[in-house]
Design an enzyme around this catalytic site. Structure first.
Site, mmCIF file in Angstrom:
data_model
loop_
_atom_site.group_PDB
_atom_site.id
_atom_site.type_symbol
_atom_site.label_atom_id
_atom_site.label_comp_id
_atom_site.label_asym_id
_atom_site.label_seq_id
_atom_site.Cartn_x
_atom_site.Cartn_y
_atom_site.Cartn_z
ATOM 1 N N ASP A 73 5.514 -29.310 -97.387
ATOM 2 C CA ASP A 73 5.801 -28.011 -96.779
ATOM 3 C C ASP A 73 4.631 -27.587 -95.899
ATOM 4 O OD1 ASP A 73 7.412 -25.385 -96.764
ATOM 5 O OD2 ASP A 73 5.437 -24.712 -97.413
ATOM 6 N N TYR A 78 -0.537 -22.079 -90.765
ATOM 7 C CA TYR A 78 -1.451 -22.471 -91.830
ATOM 8 C C TYR A 78 -2.724 -23.115 -91.271
ATOM 9 C CZ TYR A 78 2.648 -21.969 -94.938
ATOM 10 O OH TYR A 78 3.755 -21.513 -95.624
ATOM 11 N N HIS A 140 10.121 -18.237 -90.444
ATOM 12 C CA HIS A 140 9.159 -17.953 -91.505
ATOM 13 C C HIS A 140 9.363 -16.560 -92.116
ATOM 14 C CE1 HIS A 140 4.845 -19.303 -92.740
ATOM 15 N NE2 HIS A 140 5.447 -18.707 -93.741
#
Length: 385
Positions: A73, A78, A140
């Protein structure tokens, strides 16, 4: 990933997914799997990379894949997809796995919800991951916030919070509040995501952090099925109604922060239990009973519920330990005992973006909540040290 026939899909659902509790067959690499509404097969256990720091992520992914993980994932915000891409290349070159062996899921960031910005977000992810396609691509968050809306913003522009004039992924206004693109709505975003499926850049598409009404709105217009919902879920936030809704709509439910996010959680309000899931006394008693770690108990509980789980660690021992949940199971009585822990504690409320009309958790904000300024300037990388 190989598309499978509807007949084969039904056989897999009956033989490999969990209704109650089933053991994973010895040697079944990747653990248990489910067939998505898109027709593709997805391993239920995923290595999470949110808050996985640079310099540690590559090794964690390589350790995980070598240990049998087959689902990774990721997300552009990130700020570590470059390392993940290097890990994939090392694994391919060493012939540990092929591209078809792994399921890679990533996410469209909030700053890129406008239809003209969606593909740029995905293209940066594909470049960083060194892949031609991802197996799953999710919106998201439903709200286009933080977002300035004027141009696409990806990792290379800065996966940080900064003034909108610098075009970061987490843009701030002059007063230090998150910017919000009030002219953007997730339905148009979803429709652009469907075009990415048609182009072959994405195999399946899904959503994350959506509430029940928002799920229904997307389902009502979807030409390609909503295959996955990834939301926060753990023993303190069990999401039973949401899971029932997903089952009814043939959407696989996937939990993030499956362990409650430990001591690195983003909670603005303490859990009503006075502790966190990893330190909960009931979980500790079950860990003692089964001679397992608290993390293993909670991850096995999630799998036995029939959902997909995401679990993050960059510590090699924990990466291995977390995946060691396939040759044992919790009793029916012990599974039922988790009901007493369902106190509704959400650690990732993120009220700082609640001024956008598509923010999903307005009914969970405290009475008379006052919008807060950004307090974490590297949100994708976890709390600052």
């Amino acid at each position: 990933m190989i598309r499978i026939s509807s007949k084969k899909a039904s056989e897999l659902v009956s033989s490999r997914t969990l209704v109650g509790a089933r053991r994973c067959l010895s040697g079944d690499v990747g653990g248990m799997r489910k067939t998505l509404a898109s027709g593709y097969e997805m391993p239920l256990f995923s290595l999470g990379t949110w808050k996985a720091k640079k310099g540690l992520t590559q090794a964690a992914v390589e350790t995980a894949i070598k240990a049998g993980y087959r689902n990774i994932d990721t997300a552009n915000d990130y700020n570590n997809e470059e390392e993940i891409g290097q890990a994939f290349q090392n694994l391919f070159n060493e012939k540990i796995v092929t591209r078809d062996d792994i399921f890679v899921q990533s996410k469209l960031w909030n700053s890129n919800h406008r239809s003209e910005h969606v593909e740029a977000d995905l293209d940066q992810t594909l470049k960083d991951l060194q892949l031609d396609y991802v197996d799953m691509y999710m919106i998201h968050w439903p709200q286009a916030a933080p977002s300035y809306g004027k141009q696409a913003a990806t990792r290379v522009d800065g996966a940080i919070a900064d003034h909108y004039s610098k075009n970061p992924m987490f843009p701030l206004d002059d007063a230090g509040y998150y910017c919000a693109d009030m002219e953007s709505h997730y339905v148009e975003t979803w429709q652009k995501m469907e075009e990415l499926v048609d182009k072959g850049k994405v195999k399946s598409i899904g959503i994350s952090n959506f509430n029940k009404a928002q799920i229904e709105e997307v389902v009502s217009v979807a030409k390609h099925p909503v295959s996955l919902l990834q939301n926060e879920s753990h023993v303190y936030l069990q999401q039973k109604d949401l899971i029932d809704q997903c089952n009814f709509r043939n959407i696989v439910f996937q939990s993030f922060s499956s362990l409650g996010s430990g001591d690195t959680n983003y909670a603005s309000y303490a859990s009503p239990t006075g502790t966190i899931p990893l330190k909960d006394p009931h979980i500790a008693s079950l860990a003692e009973k089964y001679k397992k770690s608290p993390a293993q108990i909670m991850l096995r509980w999630g799998i036995q519920r029939g959902i997909s789980v995401v679990s993050k660690s960059v510590t090699p021992e924990r990466v291995l330990s977390n995946f060691d949940i396939w040759d044992w199971e919790l009793s029916e009585e012990d599974m039922k005992s988790f009901d007493q822990l369902n106190c509704g504690w959400r650690h990732l409320l993120w009220g700082e973006v609640s001024h956008h009309p598509d923010y999903p958790f307005k009914d969970e904000l405290p009475y008379n909540y006052v919008l807060e300024k950004c307090s974490n300037f590297a949100p994708g990388q976890g709390k600052q040290d």
